[in-house]
Write a protein that holds these residues in place. Structure first.
Motif, PDB file in Angstrom:
ATOM      1  N   CYS A 155     -44.551  -5.782  46.202  1.00  0.00           N
ATOM      2  CA  CYS A 155     -43.388  -6.152  45.187  1.00  0.00           C
ATOM      3  C   CYS A 155     -42.253  -5.104  45.628  1.00  0.00           C
ATOM      4  O   CYS A 155     -41.033  -5.638  45.907  1.00  0.00           O
ATOM      5  N   THR A 156     -42.691  -3.847  45.962  1.00  0.00           N
ATOM      6  CA  THR A 156     -41.915  -2.869  46.521  1.00  0.00           C
ATOM      7  C   THR A 156     -41.066  -3.368  47.716  1.00  0.00           C
ATOM      8  O   THR A 156     -40.097  -3.418  47.870  1.00  0.00           O
ATOM      9  N   LEU A 157     -42.137  -4.073  48.768  1.00  0.00           N
ATOM     10  CA  LEU A 157     -41.573  -4.344  50.055  1.00  0.00           C
ATOM     11  C   LEU A 157     -40.510  -5.565  49.936  1.00  0.00           C
ATOM     12  O   LEU A 157     -39.567  -5.495  50.434  1.00  0.00           O
ATOM     13  N   LYS A 162     -34.953  -7.258  49.948  1.00  0.00           N
ATOM     14  CA  LYS A 162     -33.721  -7.860  49.297  1.00  0.00           C
ATOM     15  C   LYS A 162     -32.486  -6.900  49.715  1.00  0.00           C
ATOM     16  O   LYS A 162     -31.522  -6.999  50.003  1.00  0.00           O
ATOM     17  N   VAL A 163     -32.882  -5.372  49.249  1.00  0.00           N
ATOM     18  CA  VAL A 163     -31.723  -4.462  49.445  1.00  0.00           C
ATOM     19  C   VAL A 163     -31.190  -4.257  50.796  1.00  0.00           C
ATOM     20  O   VAL A 163     -29.909  -4.044  50.845  1.00  0.00           O
ATOM     21  N   PHE A 164     -32.021  -4.496  51.764  1.00  0.00           N
ATOM     22  CA  PHE A 164     -31.675  -4.126  53.141  1.00  0.00           C
ATOM     23  C   PHE A 164     -31.538  -5.239  54.061  1.00  0.00           C
ATOM     24  O   PHE A 164     -31.440  -5.124  55.375  1.00  0.00           O
ATOM     25  N   ASP A 165     -31.470  -6.486  53.197  1.00  0.00           N
ATOM     26  CA  ASP A 165     -31.241  -7.506  54.169  1.00  0.00           C
ATOM     27  C   ASP A 165     -32.161  -7.748  55.206  1.00  0.00           C
ATOM     28  O   ASP A 165     -31.819  -8.059  56.290  1.00  0.00           O
ATOM     29  N   LEU A 166     -33.536  -7.801  54.997  1.00  0.00           N
ATOM     30  CA  LEU A 166     -34.515  -8.040  55.807  1.00  0.00           C
ATOM     31  C   LEU A 166     -35.381  -9.047  55.512  1.00  0.00           C
ATOM     32  O   LEU A 166     -35.499  -9.605  54.400  1.00  0.00           O
ATOM     33  N   ASP A 170     -41.432 -11.064  57.645  1.00  0.00           N
ATOM     34  CA  ASP A 170     -41.572 -10.282  58.849  1.00  0.00           C
ATOM     35  C   ASP A 170     -42.243  -8.704  58.345  1.00  0.00           C
ATOM     36  O   ASP A 170     -42.979  -8.088  58.827  1.00  0.00           O
ATOM     37  N   VAL A 171     -41.455  -8.182  57.299  1.00  0.00           N
ATOM     38  CA  VAL A 171     -42.033  -6.759  56.418  1.00  0.00           C
ATOM     39  C   VAL A 171     -43.306  -6.914  56.346  1.00  0.00           C
ATOM     40  O   VAL A 171     -43.945  -5.945  56.320  1.00  0.00           O
ATOM     41  N   LEU A 172     -43.671  -8.033  55.300  1.00  0.00           N
ATOM     42  CA  LEU A 172     -45.155  -8.180  54.631  1.00  0.00           C
ATOM     43  C   LEU A 172     -46.029  -8.068  55.992  1.00  0.00           C
ATOM     44  O   LEU A 172     -47.207  -7.527  55.961  1.00  0.00           O
ATOM     45  N   LYS A 173     -45.774  -8.661  57.046  1.00  0.00           N
ATOM     46  CA  LYS A 173     -46.588  -8.970  58.057  1.00  0.00           C
ATOM     47  C   LYS A 173     -46.712  -7.496  58.917  1.00  0.00           C
ATOM     48  O   LYS A 173     -47.886  -7.342  59.311  1.00  0.00           O
ATOM     49  N   TYR A 174     -45.830  -6.845  59.146  1.00  0.00           N
ATOM     50  CA  TYR A 174     -45.884  -5.422  59.829  1.00  0.00           C
ATOM     51  C   TYR A 174     -46.801  -4.635  58.961  1.00  0.00           C
ATOM     52  O   TYR A 174     -47.253  -3.987  59.525  1.00  0.00           O
ATOM     53  N   HIS A 175     -46.311  -4.926  57.577  1.00  0.00           N
ATOM     54  CA  HIS A 175     -47.014  -3.740  56.666  1.00  0.00           C
ATOM     55  C   HIS A 175     -48.721  -4.232  56.671  1.00  0.00           C
ATOM     56  O   HIS A 175     -49.438  -3.098  56.870  1.00  0.00           O
ATOM     57  N   GLN A 176     -48.977  -5.371  56.686  1.00  0.00           N
ATOM     58  CA  GLN A 176     -50.336  -5.903  56.914  1.00  0.00           C
ATOM     59  C   GLN A 176     -51.131  -5.456  58.145  1.00  0.00           C
ATOM     60  O   GLN A 176     -52.136  -4.952  58.034  1.00  0.00           O
ATOM     61  N   GLN A 177     -50.318  -5.603  59.361  1.00  0.00           N
ATOM     62  CA  GLN A 177     -50.658  -4.999  60.698  1.00  0.00           C
ATOM     63  C   GLN A 177     -51.101  -3.470  60.621  1.00  0.00           C
ATOM     64  O   GLN A 177     -52.007  -3.095  61.245  1.00  0.00           O
TER      65      GLN A 177
END
Length: 179
Positions: A155-157, A162-166, A170-177
């Protein structure tokens, strides 16, 4: 290229250049003679003269040449498709090199040992190159979203995305890796 190869060939025994030449010869010895033959044919060629022993049947010689050309075409197409398939991977490496260039200290780039100090034109060209500065910006909003930062939830990610227009995926995949 021929001049560079000749320079490697003339290098003193045991030097890096000599070892590089030996490695090149080993690699070249693995190339099939038919590949060397195909490479020697210029694209501008409009005709070809084939000389062969009179004891051979001309149809067999022509068939053999067609076989070599067809086989080479198939091999080259496979390598082409392999290269195209690997292009996204290799472009990622190019992206990482560019990022390294951007985040490296620009004074290192200007004083690199590769620079030709004796050549005024080379110095002028290197001065014309401008590297975009690295802009570092602390964000109180990101600090607020992360909190203590020990365990960043999905949820935080999503909120950060949303805030930083990402791109959230991709962010979730990177975090998972990374975990």
């Amino acid at each position: 290229m021929n001049k560079a190869w000749s320079a490697l060939e003339k290098a003193p025994e045991g030097s890096f250049k000599s070892k590089l030449h030996s490695l090149g010869l080993k690699l070249l010895s693995r190339v099939k003679p038919s590949e060397i033959f195909l490479k020697s044919i210029p694209k501008q060629l409009t005709g070809v003269e084939v000389v062969f022993p009179s004891s051979l049947n001309p149809r067999l010689v022509r068939r053999r040449l067609r076989h070599i050309a067809l086989r080479g075409t198939i091999v080259h197409k496979n390598y082409f498709y392999g290269s195209v398939t690997l292009l996204p991977v290799t472009s990622a490496f190019a992206g990482s090199e560019k990022l390294l260039e951007l985040v490296s200290d620009s004074s290192k780039n200007r004083n690199s040992p590769e620079k030709d100090h004796g050549n005024a034109a080379a110095e002028n060209d290197s001065e014309k190159e401008t590297h975009p500065p690295l802009i570092m910006q602390a964000s109180e909003e990101l600090e607020r979203l992360i909190g203590d930062g020990n365990d960043v939830s999905k949820c935080t990610l999503k909120d950060i995305s949303k805030v930083f227009d990402l791109n959230t995926m991709d962010v979730l995949k990177y975090h998972q890796q990374q975990n």
